[in-house]
Design a protein around this motif. Structure first.
Motif, PDB file in Angstrom:
ATOM      1  N   ARG A   1      60.629  70.347   6.037  1.00  0.00           N
ATOM      2  CA  ARG A   1      59.980  71.616   5.765  1.00  0.00           C
ATOM      3  C   ARG A   1      58.479  71.515   6.020  1.00  0.00           C
ATOM      4  O   ARG A   1      57.864  70.500   5.743  1.00  0.00           O
ATOM      5  N   ARG A   2      57.925  72.577   6.552  1.00  0.00           N
ATOM      6  CA  ARG A   2      56.470  72.645   6.758  1.00  0.00           C
ATOM      7  C   ARG A   2      55.803  73.130   5.478  1.00  0.00           C
ATOM      8  O   ARG A   2      56.399  73.874   4.701  1.00  0.00           O
ATOM      9  N   GLU A   3      54.574  72.707   5.274  1.00  0.00           N
ATOM     10  CA  GLU A   3      53.816  73.103   4.098  1.00  0.00           C
ATOM     11  C   GLU A   3      53.731  74.626   4.012  1.00  0.00           C
ATOM     12  O   GLU A   3      53.422  75.301   4.991  1.00  0.00           O
ATOM     13  N   GLY A   4      54.047  75.165   2.848  1.00  0.00           N
ATOM     14  CA  GLY A   4      53.950  76.597   2.626  1.00  0.00           C
ATOM     15  C   GLY A   4      55.143  77.410   3.095  1.00  0.00           C
ATOM     16  O   GLY A   4      55.189  78.611   2.892  1.00  0.00           O
ATOM     17  N   SER A   5      56.126  76.756   3.709  1.00  0.00           N
ATOM     18  CA  SER A   5      57.289  77.504   4.208  1.00  0.00           C
ATOM     19  C   SER A   5      58.293  77.728   3.089  1.00  0.00           C
ATOM     20  O   SER A   5      58.397  76.946   2.149  1.00  0.00           O
ATOM     21  N   LYS A   6      59.050  78.804   3.199  1.00  0.00           N
ATOM     22  CA  LYS A   6      60.089  79.104   2.221  1.00  0.00           C
ATOM     23  C   LYS A   6      61.428  78.511   2.635  1.00  0.00           C
ATOM     24  O   LYS A   6      62.274  78.240   1.801  1.00  0.00           O
ATOM     25  N   ARG A   7      61.621  78.310   3.933  1.00  0.00           N
ATOM     26  CA  ARG A   7      62.879  77.779   4.447  1.00  0.00           C
ATOM     27  C   ARG A   7      62.641  76.462   5.164  1.00  0.00           C
ATOM     28  O   ARG A   7      61.572  76.217   5.700  1.00  0.00           O
ATOM     29  N   ALA A   8      63.680  75.649   5.191  1.00  0.00           N
ATOM     30  CA  ALA A   8      63.598  74.360   5.879  1.00  0.00           C
ATOM     31  C   ALA A   8      63.617  74.568   7.394  1.00  0.00           C
ATOM     32  O   ALA A   8      64.290  75.472   7.896  1.00  0.00           O
ATOM     33  N   SER A   9      62.886  73.737   8.104  1.00  0.00           N
ATOM     34  CA  SER A   9      62.924  73.748   9.565  1.00  0.00           C
ATOM     35  C   SER A   9      64.228  73.149  10.063  1.00  0.00           C
ATOM     36  O   SER A   9      64.737  73.529  11.112  1.00  0.00           O
ATOM     37  N   ASP A  10      64.760  72.197   9.299  1.00  0.00           N
ATOM     38  CA  ASP A  10      66.022  71.549   9.648  1.00  0.00           C
ATOM     39  C   ASP A  10      66.576  70.878   8.400  1.00  0.00           C
ATOM     40  O   ASP A  10      65.834  70.561   7.476  1.00  0.00           O
ATOM     41  N   VAL A  11      67.886  70.665   8.371  1.00  0.00           N
ATOM     42  CA  VAL A  11      68.562  69.951   7.286  1.00  0.00           C
ATOM     43  C   VAL A  11      69.436  68.885   7.938  1.00  0.00           C
ATOM     44  O   VAL A  11      70.206  69.190   8.848  1.00  0.00           O
ATOM     45  N   LEU A  12      69.281  67.643   7.477  1.00  0.00           N
ATOM     46  CA  LEU A  12      70.010  66.524   8.080  1.00  0.00           C
ATOM     47  C   LEU A  12      70.699  65.697   7.000  1.00  0.00           C
ATOM     48  O   LEU A  12      70.275  65.708   5.844  1.00  0.00           O
ATOM     49  N   PRO A  13      71.747  64.950   7.368  1.00  0.00           N
ATOM     50  CA  PRO A  13      72.544  64.229   6.368  1.00  0.00           C
ATOM     51  C   PRO A  13      71.859  63.017   5.738  1.00  0.00           C
ATOM     52  O   PRO A  13      72.170  62.658   4.608  1.00  0.00           O
ATOM     53  N   THR A  14      70.920  62.378   6.443  1.00  0.00           N
ATOM     54  CA  THR A  14      70.266  61.189   5.891  1.00  0.00           C
ATOM     55  C   THR A  14      68.751  61.337   5.919  1.00  0.00           C
ATOM     56  O   THR A  14      68.194  62.076   6.726  1.00  0.00           O
ATOM     57  N   GLN A  15      68.091  60.578   5.045  1.00  0.00           N
ATOM     58  CA  GLN A  15      66.634  60.594   5.003  1.00  0.00           C
ATOM     59  C   GLN A  15      66.065  60.060   6.318  1.00  0.00           C
ATOM     60  O   GLN A  15      65.084  60.594   6.833  1.00  0.00           O
TER      61      GLN A  15
END
Length: 70
Positions: free
Chosen positions: A20-34
């Motif tokens: 996620r970018r600073e200040g964003s409400k939604r994630a830019s991407d979601v992934l299974p591992t760190q």
């Protein structure tokens, strides 16, 4: 062109990781591992070090604290 602000990698309740970018409400991407999420954050912002949420306790800090990656 890079957008201003930091980029974060955070764990989600579902067990995956959000980029996620600073200040964003939604994630830019979601992934299974760190590890995958850190790699994606570096792709999105190659000139910035992502801030990664700690997921365990260490001598340097505990969960809910961020660390810069190399």
């Amino acid at each position: 062109m890079s957008k201003p602000g930091n980029i974060y990698v955070e764990p989600r309740e579902q067990g995956d990781f959000a980029v996620r970018r600073e200040g964003s409400k939604r994630a830019s991407d979601v992934l299974p591992t760190q590890k995958d999420a850190i790699a994606r954050a570096r792709e999105l912002e190659p000139d910035k070090k992502p801030n990664v949420a700690r997921v365990r306790n260490t001598k340097a800090g505990g969960p809910d604290q961020f660390r810069k990656t190399r």
